[in-house]
Scaffold this active site. Structure first.
Site, PDB file in Angstrom:
ATOM      1  N   SER A   1       0.826  -1.211   0.000  1.00  0.00           N
ATOM      2  CA  SER A   1       0.000   0.000   0.000  1.00  0.00           C
ATOM      3  C   SER A   1       0.857   1.257   0.000  1.00  0.00           C
ATOM      4  O   SER A   1       1.964   1.272   0.565  1.00  0.00           O
ATOM      5  CB  SER A   1      -0.873  -0.015   1.258  1.00  0.00           C
ATOM      6  OG  SER A   1      -1.408   1.256   1.502  1.00  0.00           O
TER       7      SER A   1
ATOM      8  N   TYR B   1      -1.925  -0.354  10.159  1.00  0.00           N
ATOM      9  CA  TYR B   1      -2.207  -0.893   8.816  1.00  0.00           C
ATOM     10  C   TYR B   1      -0.947  -0.785   7.955  1.00  0.00           C
ATOM     11  O   TYR B   1      -0.506  -1.775   7.356  1.00  0.00           O
ATOM     12  CB  TYR B   1      -3.367  -0.121   8.175  1.00  0.00           C
ATOM     13  CG  TYR B   1      -3.544  -0.416   6.700  1.00  0.00           C
ATOM     14  CD1 TYR B   1      -3.920  -1.690   6.273  1.00  0.00           C
ATOM     15  CD2 TYR B   1      -3.315   0.560   5.739  1.00  0.00           C
ATOM     16  CE1 TYR B   1      -4.066  -1.973   4.916  1.00  0.00           C
ATOM     17  CE2 TYR B   1      -3.464   0.289   4.391  1.00  0.00           C
ATOM     18  CZ  TYR B   1      -3.839  -0.971   3.977  1.00  0.00           C
ATOM     19  OH  TYR B   1      -3.972  -1.252   2.641  1.00  0.00           O
TER      20      TYR B   1
HETATM   21  N1  LIG Z   1      -8.490  -0.068  -2.265  1.00  0.00           N
HETATM   22  C1  LIG Z   1      -7.388   0.636  -2.028  1.00  0.00           C
HETATM   23  O1  LIG Z   1      -7.375   1.852  -2.209  1.00  0.00           O
HETATM   24  C2  LIG Z   1      -6.132  -0.034  -1.571  1.00  0.00           C
HETATM   25  C3  LIG Z   1      -4.970   0.763  -1.433  1.00  0.00           C
HETATM   26  C4  LIG Z   1      -3.804   0.153  -1.009  1.00  0.00           C
HETATM   27  C5  LIG Z   1      -3.765  -1.198  -0.745  1.00  0.00           C
HETATM   28  N2  LIG Z   1      -4.906  -1.944  -0.881  1.00  0.00           N
HETATM   29  C6  LIG Z   1      -4.817  -3.363  -0.580  1.00  0.00           C
HETATM   30  O2  LIG Z   1      -5.347  -4.090  -1.664  1.00  0.00           O
HETATM   31  C7  LIG Z   1      -5.982  -5.275  -1.212  1.00  0.00           C
HETATM   32  C8  LIG Z   1      -7.414  -5.353  -1.701  1.00  0.00           C
HETATM   33  O3  LIG Z   1      -8.095  -4.190  -1.252  1.00  0.00           O
HETATM   34  P1  LIG Z   1      -9.624  -3.907  -1.552  1.00  0.00           P
HETATM   35  O4  LIG Z   1      -9.765  -2.428  -1.657  1.00  0.00           O
HETATM   36  O5  LIG Z   1     -10.085  -4.781  -2.639  1.00  0.00           O
HETATM   37  O6  LIG Z   1     -10.245  -4.334  -0.153  1.00  0.00           O
HETATM   38  P2  LIG Z   1     -11.524  -5.239   0.185  1.00  0.00           P
HETATM   39  O7  LIG Z   1     -11.710  -5.119   1.654  1.00  0.00           O
HETATM   40  O8  LIG Z   1     -12.657  -4.851  -0.706  1.00  0.00           O
HETATM   41  O9  LIG Z   1     -11.054  -6.691  -0.196  1.00  0.00           O
HETATM   42  C9  LIG Z   1     -10.380  -7.548   0.678  1.00  0.00           C
HETATM   43  C10 LIG Z   1     -11.158  -8.843   0.743  1.00  0.00           C
HETATM   44  O10 LIG Z   1     -10.420  -9.744   1.569  1.00  0.00           O
HETATM   45  C11 LIG Z   1     -11.309 -10.416   2.423  1.00  0.00           C
HETATM   46  N3  LIG Z   1     -10.562 -10.769   3.630  1.00  0.00           N
HETATM   47  C12 LIG Z   1     -10.085  -9.940   4.593  1.00  0.00           C
HETATM   48  N4  LIG Z   1      -9.454 -10.636   5.544  1.00  0.00           N
HETATM   49  C13 LIG Z   1      -9.517 -11.935   5.175  1.00  0.00           C
HETATM   50  C14 LIG Z   1      -9.041 -13.137   5.742  1.00  0.00           C
HETATM   51  N5  LIG Z   1      -8.389 -13.139   6.911  1.00  0.00           N
HETATM   52  N6  LIG Z   1      -9.288 -14.310   5.103  1.00  0.00           N
HETATM   53  C15 LIG Z   1      -9.968 -14.326   3.932  1.00  0.00           C
HETATM   54  N7  LIG Z   1     -10.456 -13.217   3.343  1.00  0.00           N
HETATM   55  C16 LIG Z   1     -10.212 -12.030   3.957  1.00  0.00           C
HETATM   56  C17 LIG Z   1     -12.441  -9.458   2.707  1.00  0.00           C
HETATM   57  O11 LIG Z   1     -13.645 -10.129   3.033  1.00  0.00           O
HETATM   58  C18 LIG Z   1     -12.544  -8.679   1.390  1.00  0.00           C
HETATM   59  O12 LIG Z   1     -13.537  -9.220   0.551  1.00  0.00           O
HETATM   60  C19 LIG Z   1      -5.856  -5.255   0.308  1.00  0.00           C
HETATM   61  O13 LIG Z   1      -4.705  -5.989   0.652  1.00  0.00           O
HETATM   62  C20 LIG Z   1      -5.644  -3.796   0.618  1.00  0.00           C
HETATM   63  O14 LIG Z   1      -4.939  -3.621   1.825  1.00  0.00           O
HETATM   64  C21 LIG Z   1      -6.075  -1.394  -1.290  1.00  0.00           C
END
Ligand SMILES: NC(=O)c1ccc[n+]([C@@H]2O[C@H](COP(=O)([O-])OP(=O)(O)OC[C@H]3O[C@@H](n4cnc5c(N)ncnc54)[C@H](O)[C@@H]3O)[C@@H](O)[C@H]2O)c1
Length: 354
Positions: free
Chosen positions: A132, A157
């Protein structure tokens, strides 16, 4: 080509980025196994709705389970023996980590360890994982480069995401597991995450409620549209790092190694002031925002801006979607999904809200 033998495993497949990635891979005729625990950090109905367009697709298998559950993870890997793993499951969100630190350590550290262990044990050819932009924390140098020092996270985080990068390096070094970390920058778009500012603002502007604008609006973000993020992930998936034997002589960049380890920023390369984002939303929603100006929130960084030169050079990656285009698509989806009329006096096809 359909690779039934060794599919691609997408963790967090019901999440925002994971569902789009799975859909794109299926469009490319690849076999995909998705896992997700469908937790209630935000409305699980949205996660199920995303899954509903994946589940009917041939070549898609979904298993509900938790990254932290070592038996579940072992079973998934030994049954499907994925060739490539894209780890997107995580406890996301900066502010929530102030009140719920433990869930971050569970999903992002213990869960990620299970991913690494199983990748090692089953000979995965490439692990791509989500880091991230928040790892840049107090780093003052703009634009953010993967060559910068990121030892000053401002939230737990961010600390767990930085820890993932370190854990990944140790597995790349010890077991020659090829790993690529992607530092995503503020991903947005249709089917996005309801905890993010653009989503909350849209909801409140449409409801005629005030929106909370932190640091008196003096914030900027490198907003990256979901399709551009998926282009970047797909480009990187097949670019398997081999390790750079000249790493030490070439300046010992933190983004590479003698081990098969690589880190990239994945962003739009364009910081946008928060107030400009709000203005675009006002235009596409046809409503004025009532702004409530508040101080900076603990854990927040003032600005993000991705230096994407390395990714561009390595894969030809080039983001295509402007914030105005992307937010317009988001607003159209939002009004359709939640049934809220976008323009004042307009009626969406999906009927009235709530
Ligand atoms: N969206 C952003 O702006 C952003 C920015 C930087 C990093 N990220 C990273 O990208 C990745 C995806 O982000 P996103 O925006 O799609 O988030 P999101 O929360 O929509 O997707 C994450 C998914 O993982 C599942 N999950 C969480 N913990 C879990 C576990 N222990 N076991 C199984 N499933 C689990 C959740 O139910 C969710 O559906 C994450 O790692 C997030 O930290 C996202």
């Amino acid at each position: 080509m359909i690779d039934e033998q060794r599919p691609i495993l997408v963790t967090g497949a019901a999440g925002f980025i994971g569902s789009f990635l799975a859909a794109r891979l299926l469009d490319e005729n690849r076999a995909v196994v998705g896992i997700d625990n469908l937790n209630d950090y935000y409305d699980p109905a949205l996660k199920r709705a995303r899954l509903s367009w994946l589940l009917p697709r041939e070549n898609f298998r979904f298993l509900e389970g938790d990254l932290v559950d070592a038996d579940f993870m072992r079973q998934v890997f030994s049954t499907f023996r994925p060739r490539i793993v894209v780890n997107l499951a995580a406890q996301a969100g900066v502010r929530y980590s102030l009140e719920n630190p433990r869930t971050y350590v569970d999903s992002n550290i213990v869960g990620f360890l299970n991913v690494l262990e199983n990748c090692r044990a089953t000979g995965v050819e490439h692990l791509v994982y989500a880091s991230s932009s928040s790892v840049y924390g107090a780093n003052p140098v703009m634009p953010f480069s993967t060559r910068d020092n990121v030892d000053h996270p401002l939230s737990l985080y961010a600390a767990t995401k930085k820890a993932n990068e370190l854990m990944a390096h140790s597995y790349a070094h010890l077991y020659r597991l090829p790993v690529t970390g992607l530092r995503f920058f503020t991903v947005y778009g249709p089917w996005g995450r309801p905890d993010m500012a653009y989503f909350l603002f849209t909801r409140d502007i449409l409801a005629g409620k005030p929106i909370d604008v932190f640091n008196n609006g003096d914030l900027s973000r490198d907003f990256t549209y979901i399709d551009d993020i998926i282009d970047g992930v797909i480009a990187v998936m097949e670019k398997i790092p081999a390790g750079d034997p000249d790493w030490a002589r070439d300046g010992a960049s933190p983004a590479s190694s003698t081990a098969p380890y690589q880190l990239y920023n994945l962003g739009n390369n364009r910081p946008e002031p928060l107030l400009d984002m709000i203005e675009i939303l006002e235009r596409v929603l046809g409503r004025k925002a009532h702004k409530r100006f508040l101080p900076l929130q603990p854990g927040d960084v003032l600005a993000t801006w991705a230096d994407i030169d390395d990714l561009r050079k390595a894969t030809g990656f080039s983001p295509k979607t402007s914030l105005a285009e992307g937010l317009e698509r988001f607003a159209t989806w939002y009004c359709d999904y939640y049934g809220t009329p976008a323009k004042a006096g307009g009626i969406s096809a999906a009927g009235p809200a709530e």
